[in-house]
Design a protein around this motif. Structure first.
Motif, PDB file in Angstrom:
ATOM      1  N   GLU A 197      63.686  23.775  10.105  1.00  0.00           N
ATOM      2  CA  GLU A 197      63.046  22.629  10.732  1.00  0.00           C
ATOM      3  C   GLU A 197      64.023  21.928  11.653  1.00  0.00           C
ATOM      4  N   ILE A 198      63.480  21.148  12.569  1.00  0.00           N
ATOM      5  CA  ILE A 198      64.296  20.433  13.547  1.00  0.00           C
ATOM      6  C   ILE A 198      65.020  19.279  12.855  1.00  0.00           C
ATOM      7  N   GLU A 199      66.324  19.233  13.011  1.00  0.00           N
ATOM      8  CA  GLU A 199      67.107  18.136  12.448  1.00  0.00           C
ATOM      9  C   GLU A 199      67.280  17.020  13.480  1.00  0.00           C
ATOM     10  N   GLY A 200      67.198  15.794  13.016  1.00  0.00           N
ATOM     11  CA  GLY A 200      67.432  14.650  13.891  1.00  0.00           C
ATOM     12  C   GLY A 200      66.349  14.411  14.909  1.00  0.00           C
ATOM     13  N   LEU A 201      65.107  14.797  14.605  1.00  0.00           N
ATOM     14  CA  LEU A 201      64.016  14.608  15.556  1.00  0.00           C
ATOM     15  C   LEU A 201      63.771  13.113  15.769  1.00  0.00           C
ATOM     16  N   PRO A 202      63.828  12.621  17.014  1.00  0.00           N
ATOM     17  CA  PRO A 202      63.593  11.188  17.268  1.00  0.00           C
ATOM     18  C   PRO A 202      62.213  10.757  16.795  1.00  0.00           C
ATOM     19  N   SER A 203      62.080   9.494  16.416  1.00  0.00           N
ATOM     20  CA  SER A 203      60.832   8.986  15.853  1.00  0.00           C
ATOM     21  C   SER A 203      59.678   9.028  16.845  1.00  0.00           C
ATOM     22  N   SER A 204      59.980   9.041  18.135  1.00  0.00           N
ATOM     23  CA  SER A 204      58.928   9.078  19.148  1.00  0.00           C
ATOM     24  C   SER A 204      58.315  10.469  19.317  1.00  0.00           C
ATOM     25  N   ILE A 205      58.882  11.474  18.653  1.00  0.00           N
ATOM     26  CA  ILE A 205      58.346  12.836  18.719  1.00  0.00           C
ATOM     27  C   ILE A 205      57.823  13.215  17.336  1.00  0.00           C
ATOM     28  N   PRO A 206      56.525  13.350  17.164  1.00  0.00           N
ATOM     29  CA  PRO A 206      55.992  13.718  15.850  1.00  0.00           C
ATOM     30  C   PRO A 206      56.325  15.165  15.518  1.00  0.00           C
ATOM     31  N   PRO A 207      56.703  15.460  14.270  1.00  0.00           N
ATOM     32  CA  PRO A 207      56.954  16.841  13.900  1.00  0.00           C
ATOM     33  C   PRO A 207      55.679  17.677  13.988  1.00  0.00           C
ATOM     34  N   SER A 208      55.825  18.927  14.334  1.00  0.00           N
ATOM     35  CA  SER A 208      54.662  19.812  14.396  1.00  0.00           C
ATOM     36  C   SER A 208      54.109  20.051  12.998  1.00  0.00           C
ATOM     37  N   GLN A 209      52.810  20.135  12.914  1.00  0.00           N
ATOM     38  CA  GLN A 209      52.140  20.455  11.661  1.00  0.00           C
ATOM     39  C   GLN A 209      51.734  21.925  11.597  1.00  0.00           C
ATOM     40  N   LEU A 210      52.154  22.695  12.591  1.00  0.00           N
ATOM     41  CA  LEU A 210      51.804  24.105  12.670  1.00  0.00           C
ATOM     42  C   LEU A 210      52.943  24.969  12.138  1.00  0.00           C
TER      43      LEU A 210
END
Length: 231
Positions: free
Chosen positions: A32-45
């Motif tokens: 998974e992506i580490e440190g993803l900024p809060s303005s970018i929602p994580p993918s649910q796919l």
């Protein structure tokens, strides 16, 4: 060192770094992506591919005397088999370091168009821009796996996208933004995320009418989610 020789060194080193094992045998579970900024929602796919890329962000000088993005060109290397190794977090830095050290006459187009060492199993595909398939003005990012690796010859192994979220790079203003995009054409992926960016930003100003178009080297990771392809 001649550009062609340097290209061979860069690409051979990249192939060794990312692994000689095929993508198919390397599970993506738990990546998974580490440190993803809060303005970018994580993918649910489900994650389908993960890559490290080197190339250029391409700019032209606008009437406002600042550089405007008009496209990009990059080569993507499969890093699926590095998911459980310490190299996974830094492979884009390793690739980008070699890319920065390359001579100025080695263009991103030369890197991507080389069909000698670069077409090995470590190469996932190419990235460039095309006219927006929806008919809207401007160009759209495209990732193309139709001529490389397991999907060579598969006309559906591409995706053209539009941005739905983004953030300034958490590493600093010299690095291009992290972005999340939705696919609008092609079967390669439903979503593509760009993260772990390295450089790629243009100078802060230019002179319209006299400043030439420029290419700025960059590196990043690209994450592909929800592919319709069988692999």
């Amino acid at each position: 060192m001649r550009s062609s020789a340097l290209l061979a060194v860069v690409v051979f080193g990249a192939a060794v770094a990312v692994s000689a094992t095929s993508h198919k045998s390397c599970p993506l579970d738990g990546l998974e992506i580490e440190g993803l900024p809060s303005s970018i929602p994580p993918s649910q796919l489900p994650l389908s591919f993960v890559s490290a890329a080197i190339g250029t962000q391409n700019y032209t000088c606008s009437p406002s005397n600042n550089y405007t993005l008009v496209g990009a060109v990059a080569e993507l290397y499969d890093i699926s088999c590095l998911g459980k190794s310490t190299l996974f977090t830094s492979v884009q830095d390793w690739l980008f370091g070699m890319w920065v050290d390359a001579p100025a006459d080695l263009t991103s187009q030369a890197l991507v168009s080389s069909y000698t060492l670069t077409r090995g199993s470590a190469v996932l595909g190419d990235h460039y821009f095309v006219p927006n398939p929806s008919g809207k003005p401007g160009n759209s990012p495209k990732w193309d796996f139709t001529s490389t690796g397991a999907f060579k010859g598969n006309k559906d192994a591409f995706v053209t996208v539009e941005k739905f979220a983004g953030s300034a790079a958490p590493t600093g203003p010299e690095d291009i933004d992290w972005v999340a995009t939705n696919g609008i054409d092609g079967s390669l992926s439903a979503q593509v995320y760009r993260t772990d960016t390295r450089e790629g930003q243009p100078p802060s100003s230019c002179q319209h009418g006299s400043s030439p178009d420029i290419q700025v080297k960059y590196g990043s990771k690209y994450w592909f989610y929800g592919s319709k392809l069988q692999h």
